[in-house]
Design a protein around this motif. Structure first.
Motif, PDB file in Angstrom:
ATOM      1  N   ALA A   1      25.168  61.878  21.674  1.00 35.21           N
ATOM      2  CA  ALA A   1      25.312  62.500  22.778  1.00 35.21           C
ATOM      3  C   ALA A   1      25.354  64.094  22.794  1.00 35.21           C
ATOM      4  CB  ALA A   1      26.480  62.120  23.648  1.00 35.21           C
ATOM      5  N   HIS A   2      26.041  64.496  21.646  1.00 37.68           N
ATOM      6  CA  HIS A   2      25.772  65.959  21.294  1.00 37.68           C
ATOM      7  C   HIS A   2      24.636  66.597  21.123  1.00 37.68           C
ATOM      8  CE1 HIS A   2      28.006  69.850  20.145  1.00 37.68           C
ATOM      9  NE2 HIS A   2      26.897  69.814  19.184  1.00 37.68           N
ATOM     10  N   GLU A   3      23.825  65.841  20.140  1.00 42.03           N
ATOM     11  CA  GLU A   3      22.490  66.136  19.956  1.00 42.03           C
ATOM     12  C   GLU A   3      21.650  66.061  21.007  1.00 42.03           C
ATOM     13  OE1 GLU A   3      22.152  67.742  17.194  1.00 42.03           O
ATOM     14  OE2 GLU A   3      24.029  67.381  16.394  1.00 42.03           O
ATOM     15  N   ILE A   4      21.482  64.973  21.888  1.00 44.83           N
ATOM     16  CA  ILE A   4      20.775  64.939  22.947  1.00 44.83           C
ATOM     17  C   ILE A   4      21.048  66.140  23.828  1.00 44.83           C
ATOM     18  CG2 ILE A   4      20.509  63.565  25.008  1.00 44.83           C
ATOM     19  CD1 ILE A   4      21.195  61.035  23.676  1.00 44.83           C
ATOM     20  N   SER A   5      22.324  66.655  24.013  1.00 48.41           N
ATOM     21  CA  SER A   5      22.521  67.360  24.917  1.00 48.41           C
ATOM     22  C   SER A   5      21.933  69.155  24.293  1.00 48.41           C
ATOM     23  CB  SER A   5      24.080  67.825  25.021  1.00 48.41           C
ATOM     24  OG  SER A   5      24.716  66.602  25.708  1.00 48.41           O
ATOM     25  N   HIS A   6      22.149  69.097  23.049  1.00 45.53           N
ATOM     26  CA  HIS A   6      21.475  70.324  22.518  1.00 45.53           C
ATOM     27  C   HIS A   6      19.653  70.515  22.971  1.00 45.53           C
ATOM     28  CE1 HIS A   6      24.260  72.464  20.032  1.00 45.53           C
ATOM     29  NE2 HIS A   6      24.384  71.399  19.107  1.00 45.53           N
ATOM     30  N   VAL A   7      19.102  69.117  22.961  1.00 48.81           N
ATOM     31  CA  VAL A   7      17.816  69.236  23.164  1.00 48.81           C
ATOM     32  C   VAL A   7      17.797  69.395  24.918  1.00 48.81           C
ATOM     33  CG1 VAL A   7      15.705  67.626  23.436  1.00 48.81           C
ATOM     34  CG2 VAL A   7      17.302  67.599  21.423  1.00 48.81           C
ATOM     35  N   THR A   8      18.206  68.601  25.714  1.00 45.92           N
ATOM     36  CA  THR A   8      18.155  68.644  27.079  1.00 45.92           C
ATOM     37  C   THR A   8      18.606  70.420  27.743  1.00 45.92           C
ATOM     38  OG1 THR A   8      20.397  67.923  27.721  1.00 45.92           O
ATOM     39  CG2 THR A   8      18.418  66.248  27.444  1.00 45.92           C
ATOM     40  N   GLN A   9      19.406  70.676  26.776  1.00 45.97           N
ATOM     41  CA  GLN A   9      19.677  72.195  27.444  1.00 45.97           C
ATOM     42  C   GLN A   9      18.931  73.174  26.583  1.00 45.97           C
ATOM     43  OE1 GLN A   9      21.615  70.533  29.659  1.00 45.97           O
ATOM     44  NE2 GLN A   9      22.277  72.771  29.942  1.00 45.97           N
ATOM     45  N   ARG A  10      18.006  72.731  25.857  1.00 46.18           N
ATOM     46  CA  ARG A  10      16.773  73.681  25.099  1.00 46.18           C
ATOM     47  C   ARG A  10      17.485  74.790  24.114  1.00 46.18           C
ATOM     48  NH1 ARG A  10      12.589  76.230  27.478  1.00 46.18           N
ATOM     49  NH2 ARG A  10      11.249  75.055  25.931  1.00 46.18           N
ATOM     50  N   HIS A  11      18.680  74.257  23.591  1.00 50.18           N
ATOM     51  CA  HIS A  11      19.049  75.176  22.650  1.00 50.18           C
ATOM     52  C   HIS A  11      18.211  75.477  21.557  1.00 50.18           C
ATOM     53  CE1 HIS A  11      23.362  73.600  24.235  1.00 50.18           C
ATOM     54  NE2 HIS A  11      23.064  74.797  24.770  1.00 50.18           N
ATOM     55  N   ILE A  12      17.616  74.761  20.902  1.00 54.85           N
ATOM     56  CA  ILE A  12      16.646  75.003  19.827  1.00 54.85           C
ATOM     57  C   ILE A  12      15.911  75.658  20.294  1.00 54.85           C
ATOM     58  CG2 ILE A  12      15.380  73.830  17.955  1.00 54.85           C
ATOM     59  CD1 ILE A  12      17.160  71.475  18.497  1.00 54.85           C
ATOM     60  N   ALA A  13      15.061  75.626  21.379  1.00 56.32           N
ATOM     61  CA  ALA A  13      13.948  75.970  21.959  1.00 56.32           C
ATOM     62  C   ALA A  13      14.238  77.660  21.992  1.00 56.32           C
ATOM     63  CB  ALA A  13      13.362  75.698  23.068  1.00 56.32           C
TER      64      ALA A  13
ATOM     65  N   GLY B   1      27.743  66.678  26.723  1.00 53.24           N
ATOM     66  CA  GLY B   1      27.676  65.239  25.849  1.00 53.24           C
ATOM     67  C   GLY B   1      29.037  64.573  26.170  1.00 53.24           C
ATOM     68  N   ILE B   2      30.264  64.943  26.546  1.00 56.29           N
ATOM     69  CA  ILE B   2      31.360  64.263  27.216  1.00 56.29           C
ATOM     70  C   ILE B   2      30.957  63.727  28.385  1.00 56.29           C
ATOM     71  CG2 ILE B   2      33.708  64.345  28.026  1.00 56.29           C
ATOM     72  CD1 ILE B   2      34.203  66.571  25.664  1.00 56.29           C
ATOM     73  N   GLN B   3      30.425  64.321  29.299  1.00 60.53           N
ATOM     74  CA  GLN B   3      29.845  63.980  30.613  1.00 60.53           C
ATOM     75  C   GLN B   3      28.819  62.539  30.331  1.00 60.53           C
ATOM     76  OE1 GLN B   3      31.070  64.633  33.699  1.00 60.53           O
ATOM     77  NE2 GLN B   3      30.244  62.723  34.253  1.00 60.53           N
ATOM     78  N   LEU B   4      28.029  62.788  29.418  1.00 61.81           N
ATOM     79  CA  LEU B   4      26.852  61.866  29.197  1.00 61.81           C
ATOM     80  C   LEU B   4      27.427  60.510  28.609  1.00 61.81           C
ATOM     81  CD1 LEU B   4      23.758  61.385  28.985  1.00 61.81           C
ATOM     82  CD2 LEU B   4      23.884  62.489  26.969  1.00 61.81           C
ATOM     83  N   MET B   5      28.630  60.787  27.655  1.00 57.99           N
ATOM     84  CA  MET B   5      29.189  59.649  27.305  1.00 57.99           C
ATOM     85  C   MET B   5      29.732  58.708  28.406  1.00 57.99           C
ATOM     86  SD  MET B   5      30.910  60.830  23.746  1.00 57.99           S
ATOM     87  CE  MET B   5      31.765  59.233  23.525  1.00 57.99           C
ATOM     88  N   ALA B   6      30.520  59.490  29.312  1.00 56.83           N
ATOM     89  CA  ALA B   6      31.322  58.885  30.500  1.00 56.83           C
ATOM     90  C   ALA B   6      30.112  58.320  31.214  1.00 56.83           C
ATOM     91  CB  ALA B   6      32.196  59.784  31.143  1.00 56.83           C
TER      92      ALA B   6
END
Length: 486
Positions: free
Chosen positions: A136-148, A209-214
């Protein structure tokens, strides 16, 4: 099902920085368009460009790291990951999830929705929610475009080439501290701002990620629990854990994750049966040696409450891998009496039947399962393997081609097609299949060499095939030349 170890393939080191998005050998045409790369090209990454670059980076990753191509592990990870992606906000492209055979605890995301987990991350998790927290943490990195955004920020201060970007991603998995410096830092004093930027990203990814897990039905309290576990492991280790290099963990971050988790009602979240079986498979085949795995699962089964299906399955795997086929069969037959359609048990029982030379029995069982689950990669790859061993080559090719038409990124299918043509002594198609396999890993010199071998084995009168292979070679050479200029 025999797993493919890509790291065993010989790869010229000179081409470590070369990659391109996947071309399926099943189709005659493919989209080989790459974004314009170089200098200011990264200053603004649109979702389409990010996806294209992500495909480039993932192929590079596949060619350089010990990827795990295990159909059962692949099905589990992509099911878990996409279950959470379905609940995520700001999803701009499809996600794909991969495994690296590494006992260290780590996971990382590249551009374009590609997420990779080390097998060690699952091995040390105590609950499915703990493992899901990492994904979930890694998914959030992508959706928040941190890497981009980090790539965009760096490109504004210094020229950024594809080779440098890909090299940093690969380095981050081998030497996480150096890799993060390569990805995030620009020059000198900018390294400190890059570190601060990373910490801000981590906090945001924790929150999302925590919200996504819930929302996905997992336990949010697993996040601080897993953080505490990592902190304890790092405290008593000689070197900091790889995960903590790439995901800085401060006391404030642990406390913040606990406060955010406490916003949700505490409840019991049971692990799925597939989690327990997947973890047993990882421990038996990727974490421990054969003798150690056998001893560990025997000990677990003899302990109070340890006589579980997962531990029985893990022991059966250890027995089979240790050539104790009879002992493995006794266990898996009992397990199949309770769950005859369980893919984990079918996979192992297929291997047992093949090891005993009972190819027709294996094909009969798998044909029935194939009717129920057409193009399921676990069933199809096992069915094709049994057909190859039983010399039913045309059946194997039919199954594998259909599977790749359905999903073109299943690497073991390419290797099995090559093996099938070799067994048939059809050398032009054997070398072409090998070329497609190397092309999947962006190993262009080997791919082009094998196309030349295929051409050398063609009969002179087979002009249509000759023209087709020449066109394919020209296309790949054009791509290679372009990549060499980046």
């Amino acid at each position: 099902m025999i797993q493919v170890a890509v790291s065993s393939l010989k790869k010229p080191a000179f081409w470590a920085g070369l990659a391109l998005s996947v071309l399926s050998s099943v189709t005659a045409q493919a989209n080989t368009t790459l974004p314009d790369i170089g200098g200011s090209a990264f200053s603004t990454l649109t979702p389409d460009t990010e996806k294209q670059l992500g495909d480039v980076m993932m192929r590079q990753t596949k060619s350089q790291l010990p990827m795990v191509y295990d159909p059962l592990l692949d099905e589990y990870l992509n099911s878990l990951g996409n279950q959470m992606v379905a609940k995520a906000q700001d999803v701009k492209f499809p996600f794909r999830f991969y495994w690296v055979n590494d006992k260290n605890i780590n996971a990382f995301a590249t551009l374009g929705g590609n997420i990779v987990s080390h097998t060690g991350t699952l091995a040390v998790s105590d609950t499915e929610s703990e493992f899901a927290s990492v994904i979930a943490h890694e998914i959030s990195h992508v959706t928040q475009r941190h890497i981009a955004r980090s790539v965009e920020a760096r490109s504004q201060n210094a020229p950024l080439t594809l080779a440098a970007l890909l090299g940093s991603i690969i380095l981050a998995t081998v030497n996480p501290e150096a890799g993060m410096a390569g990805i995030m830092a620009t020059q000198g004093a900018a390294q400190q701002s890059a570190i601060n930027f990373t910490r801000a990203n981590e906090q945001e990814a924790d929150r999302i990620g925590i919200q996504l897990m819930a929302d996905s039905g997992y336990d949010p309290y697993a996040v601080p629990e897993f953080f505490n576990k990592l902190a304890e492991r790092s405290r008593f280790a000689n070197a900091q854990l790889a995960f903590l290099y790439t995901h800085p963990l401060s006391q404030a971050r642990v406390a913040d994750s606990r406060l955010r988790a406490e916003q949700f009602q505490k409840r019991f979240v049971a692990d799925s049966p597939d989690y327990a079986l997947t973890k047993a498979r990882v421990l038996a085949r990727y974490h421990y040696g054969i003798k150690d795995a056998e001893a560990i699962f025997l000990k677990r089964l003899s302990s109070p409450g340890g006589n579980t299906k997962a531990n029985q399955y893990g022991l059966a795997l250890a027995y089979f891998d240790g050539k104790k086929v009879k002992e493995a069969e006794q266990i898996v037959l009992k397990l199949r009496q309770q769950e005859p359609d369980n893919l984990y048990y079918i996979d192992l029982y297929s291997d047992i039947l093949i090891a005993k030379g009972q190819y027709d029995d294996a094909m009969t069982m798998l044909e029935q399962q194939y009717q129920l689950k057409p193009n399921n990669q676990v069933i199809t790859l096992n069915y094709a393997n049994a057909a190859i061993q039983g010399k039913s080559y045309r059946l194997a090719l039919h199954l594998l081609r259909n599977l790749l038409y359905y999903r073109s990124d299943i690497f073991p299918a390419y290797e099995m097609i090559a093996d099938t043509y070799k067994a048939m002594e059809d050398y032009p198609r054997y070398y072409e299949a090998r070329a497609d396999m190397y092309y999947q890993l962006a190993i262009y010199p080997k791919a082009i060499d094998d196309l030349n071998e295929a051409l050398n084995h063609l009969a002179p009168e087979n002009q249509l095939e000759n023209r087709r292979l020449e066109a394919k070679k020209k296309q790949w050479q054009t791509e290679l030349n372009r990549l060499k200029r980046l």
